[in-house]
Design a protein around this motif. Structure first.
Motif, PDB file in Angstrom:
ATOM      1  N   MET A   5      17.942  18.642   8.075  1.00 47.48           N
ATOM      2  CA  MET A   5      19.130  18.920   8.881  1.00 47.48           C
ATOM      3  C   MET A   5      19.975  17.651   8.963  1.00 47.48           C
ATOM      4  N   PHE A   6      21.257  17.796   8.689  1.00 45.94           N
ATOM      5  CA  PHE A   6      22.194  16.678   8.762  1.00 45.94           C
ATOM      6  C   PHE A   6      23.282  17.011   9.779  1.00 45.94           C
ATOM      7  N   LEU A   7      23.398  16.164  10.811  1.00 47.95           N
ATOM      8  CA  LEU A   7      24.379  16.356  11.871  1.00 47.95           C
ATOM      9  C   LEU A   7      25.363  15.197  11.848  1.00 47.95           C
ATOM     10  N   GLY A  31       9.587  20.775  12.720  1.00 45.26           N
ATOM     11  CA  GLY A  31       9.118  20.045  11.551  1.00 45.26           C
ATOM     12  C   GLY A  31      10.186  19.699  10.537  1.00 45.26           C
ATOM     13  N   ARG A  32      11.435  19.889  10.894  1.00 44.52           N
ATOM     14  CA  ARG A  32      12.522  19.540   9.961  1.00 44.52           C
ATOM     15  C   ARG A  32      12.843  18.057  10.069  1.00 44.52           C
ATOM     16  N   LYS A  33      13.216  17.461   8.965  1.00 45.00           N
ATOM     17  CA  LYS A  33      13.712  16.087   8.958  1.00 45.00           C
ATOM     18  C   LYS A  33      15.159  16.159   9.424  1.00 45.00           C
ATOM     19  N   VAL A  34      15.533  15.293  10.371  1.00 43.22           N
ATOM     20  CA  VAL A  34      16.882  15.320  10.942  1.00 43.22           C
ATOM     21  C   VAL A  34      17.537  13.957  10.770  1.00 43.22           C
ATOM     22  N   THR A  35      18.776  13.979  10.272  1.00 43.54           N
ATOM     23  CA  THR A  35      19.591  12.770  10.173  1.00 43.54           C
ATOM     24  C   THR A  35      20.861  13.005  10.964  1.00 43.54           C
ATOM     25  N   ILE A  36      21.177  12.060  11.843  1.00 46.10           N
ATOM     26  CA  ILE A  36      22.393  12.125  12.651  1.00 46.10           C
ATOM     27  C   ILE A  36      23.296  10.974  12.234  1.00 46.10           C
ATOM     28  N   PHE A  37      24.565  11.286  11.953  1.00 50.11           N
ATOM     29  CA  PHE A  37      25.552  10.253  11.650  1.00 50.11           C
ATOM     30  C   PHE A  37      26.602  10.273  12.753  1.00 50.11           C
ATOM     31  N   ALA A  38      26.684   9.188  13.505  1.00 47.93           N
ATOM     32  CA  ALA A  38      27.667   9.071  14.583  1.00 47.93           C
ATOM     33  C   ALA A  38      28.862   8.282  14.055  1.00 47.93           C
TER      34      ALA A  38
END
Length: 125
Positions: A5-7, A31-38
């Motif tokens: 998941m990419f947010l 269990g998902r890999k999550v990446t957040i870009f602020a």
């Protein structure tokens, strides 16, 4: 393995960031890999002192309503292993330096985030 998941965040709205943290925590708990870009002034959300966000609601007020507080969600997202990236330009816009960020938050440009996301969907919150 599930799809990562990419947010991405763009403004300094406390409500948007709070919701993004809820989404991220939900994905991580599954269990998902999550990446957040602020990006932009949303980098304020990952500063040690996040009180400069707009329309902040206190954690104690949320707790009284039975809702997870901002601090609790931020810590959970980091502890569950989210990759949190803040925009170099956003730090300048918010008058922050990398030293102002909470531990575990990296500084990168949008190109690095997009390269990491590849062909995966990106949720803009």
């Amino acid at each position: 393995m599930s799809t990562p998941m990419f947010l991405t965040l763009a403004d300094d709205s406390w409500q948007r960031v709070h919701y993004a943290l809820i989404v991220a925590a939900g994905g991580l708990s599954l269990g998902r890999k999550v990446t957040i870009f602020a990006g932009g002034r949303s980098v304020l959300a990952f500063a040690k002192d996040w009180s400069a966000l707009q329309d902040v609601r206190s954690d104690s007020e949320l707790a009284a309503q039975g809702v997870a507080g901002f601090s609790e969600l931020r810590e959970a997202v980091m502890e569950l292993g989210a990759d949190v990236m803040t925009c170099e330009t956003g730090l300048k816009l918010a008058s922050l330096s990398p030293a102002d960020l909470m531990d575990g938050v990296s500084v990168a440009g949008i190109v690095s985030f997009l390269e990491l996301a590849g062909d995966n969907s990106i949720l803009a919150l």
